[in-house]
Every structure is written in C-alpha cells, then in structure tokens.
Design an enzyme around this catalytic site. Structure first.
Site, PDB file in Angstrom:
ATOM      1  CB  CYS A 258       2.304   9.596   2.592  1.00 23.02           C
ATOM      2  SG  CYS A 258       1.930   8.455   1.245  1.00 23.02           S
ATOM      3  CB  THR A 259       5.085   4.570   3.449  1.00 22.20           C
ATOM      4  OG1 THR A 259       3.980   4.158   2.626  1.00 22.20           O
ATOM      5  CG2 THR A 259       4.751   4.297   4.909  1.00 22.20           C
TER       6      THR A 259
ATOM      7  CD  GLN B  37      -6.730   4.292   0.604  1.00 21.07           C
ATOM      8  OE1 GLN B  37      -6.500   4.890  -0.457  1.00 21.07           O
ATOM      9  NE2 GLN B  37      -5.763   3.949   1.439  1.00 21.07           N
TER      10      GLN B  37
ATOM     11  CB  THR C 190       0.028   2.031   4.633  1.00 24.70           C
ATOM     12  OG1 THR C 190      -0.904   3.098   4.450  1.00 24.70           O
ATOM     13  CG2 THR C 190      -0.691   0.897   5.324  1.00 24.70           C
ATOM     14  CG  ASN C 191       2.257   7.289   7.529  1.00 21.95           C
ATOM     15  OD1 ASN C 191       2.508   7.654   8.664  1.00 21.95           O
ATOM     16  ND2 ASN C 191       3.213   7.024   6.651  1.00 21.95           N
ATOM     17  CB  THR C 192      -3.528   6.232   4.323  1.00 31.57           C
ATOM     18  OG1 THR C 192      -2.873   7.391   3.807  1.00 31.57           O
ATOM     19  CG2 THR C 192      -5.027   6.357   4.113  1.00 31.57           C
TER      20      THR C 192
ATOM     21  CG  MET D 289      -1.904  -1.218   1.187  1.00 30.58           C
ATOM     22  SD  MET D 289      -2.719  -1.511   2.762  1.00 30.58           S
ATOM     23  CE  MET D 289      -1.415  -2.361   3.678  1.00 30.58           C
TER      24      MET D 289
END
Length: 230
Positions: free
Chosen positions: A196-197, A52, A83-85, A10
């Site tokens: 965000c990665t 998302q 993943t951050n999100t 992701m």
C-alpha cells in the site's frame, strides 16, 4: 526523457512521495539540475473510497480510465497508477489508452526476483491482501504472497484508512506493523512487500528482520528508468 503521467490522489499523501522519488531518481540518474518531466492528475479520494466501500469497482475503473486518458491528452507518454489497491481496475485504466501503463505489481515482482526471493509477506488494504488481482499477478511472475491472518489484516487495513491516508503516523501503529511482520516471517516470508503506497510513511527496513520492498519507491524509480530508456 519521456513525459510521465501520474494518476494520483489515492491518497495525496503517497502521491507526494511519488513526486519526490521521481525527482530524486532523475537527479541520481542525470545529475546537475535535472528534474522529472511529469504531469499529475489527482482525483478526489473520498469519491474513490466510497466506490471501494460500496463495491462499485466498474464505476471506479471508468473514473480512472477517463483520468488516465486526460493524462495522455496532456502529453503523457507512459502512465503510473499511484496506488496498489486501484490496480484492481488496471485493465479498465489501460483499455485503449495508447501509451504503456506501468503495472505496480510487475515492478514489485521484478524487485523480489532480483533479490533472489520467491516467497514474501504482503501488507496492504484488505482489498489487496484478500483479493487475487494483486497476489495473482505476483504469482504469475513467480512470487508467492503470504498474507496476515484475519485479525492482523483488519488492523493493517484500519491503520491505513484511519491514520496513514490522513497523514497520521503513530508510533503505536508502527509497533503493530512490526509485530505483524514478525508473524509473517515466522510463517516463512523471506521478505515483506509494503503493498500500500501509504505504508512507507510508517514502516521502513529498520522495522523488519527481512528485506522490505517499498512499492511506492520501486514504482516511481521504475517509471523514471522507463522514461529515460526512451
């Protein structure tokens, strides 16, 4: 060394960075021919991105929960959500998991505090910048996040989804990020979280007048340290 479970894909571009940093950290810590003990479950990002966009966060949480449990069945002794999100659904992922989930916002907050800072700019997807699952977690740990203004948020988000997750690194976009960072600093940011990665593929310390906090590297290094503590 505990076996690290990577829940990735992701996007796969940043998950590859996780794998590289894990092994660099193990070599740094142990030397010689040592490398990371890890197992990867990589999802289809197109499926996740649709969830998302459609606001189907519960479905995304169930998808990632099942993937995390598969990692545990494969022997993972701690899990890293790459993943951050998607930390928006971290609670669902760690539900009845049986092993620790190393939360990315926690490792980020710790790094900011260790640097003696408490107010940082936050760059990420619109979900991460505009919702409170990430900024709220930082605030609980003593870190205030300043997000870009609406026009800048839209451009930061666009570059992530139309370029970075596809492996495109454009000099013009790097300049856009530099300008967004400068405006955050002008508003009082003492540092900048690359939340965000994929952003680390584009932006580094050289692009900021204040310290940057690269969440992919921080998270992966923290995972190795946690695995070695075992």
């Amino acid at each position: 060394m505990k076996l690290i479970g990577l829940l990735g894909g992701m996007s796969w571009e940043s998950s590859a960075e996780y794998y590289r940093v894990l092994n660099e950290r193990v070599k740094q810590r142990l030397g010689g021919l040592h490398s990371a003990r890890c197992v990867l479950y990589s999802v289809d990002f197109a499926e996740v991105e649709r969830m998302q966009a459609e606001g189907r966060w519960d479905d995304a949480g169930l998808l990632l929960r099942d993937a995390a449990r598969a990692l545990v069945r494969a022997g993972a002794e701690l899990v890293v959500l790459c993943t951050n999100t998607m930390h928006k659904v971290a609670a669902a992922v760690e539900d009845d998991l049986g092993v620790p989930l190393l939360h990315l916002a926690d490792t980020t907050a710790q790094a900011v505090r260790d640097a003696g800072l408490h107010r940082v700019g936050l760059l990420g997807t619109a979900f991460t910048m505009e919702q409170d699952f990430y900024t709220g977690r930082l605030a609980e740990r003593g870190v205030r996040a300043i997000v870009p203004e609406a026009e800048d948020r839209a451009e930061v988000h666009r570059i992530i989804y139309s370029e970075l997750v596809l492996g495109r690194v454009e000099e013009a976009s790097r300049q856009v990020y530099r300008e967004v960072i400068a405006r955050l600093v002008a508003r009082g940011a003492q540092g900048v979280v690359l939340g965000c990665t994929e952003i680390e593929l584009l932006v580094s310390q050289a692009d900021s007048p204040v310290p940057v906090f690269p969440t992919t590297r921080l998270h992966a290094e923290a995972a190795v340290d946690a695995a070695l503590r075992g």
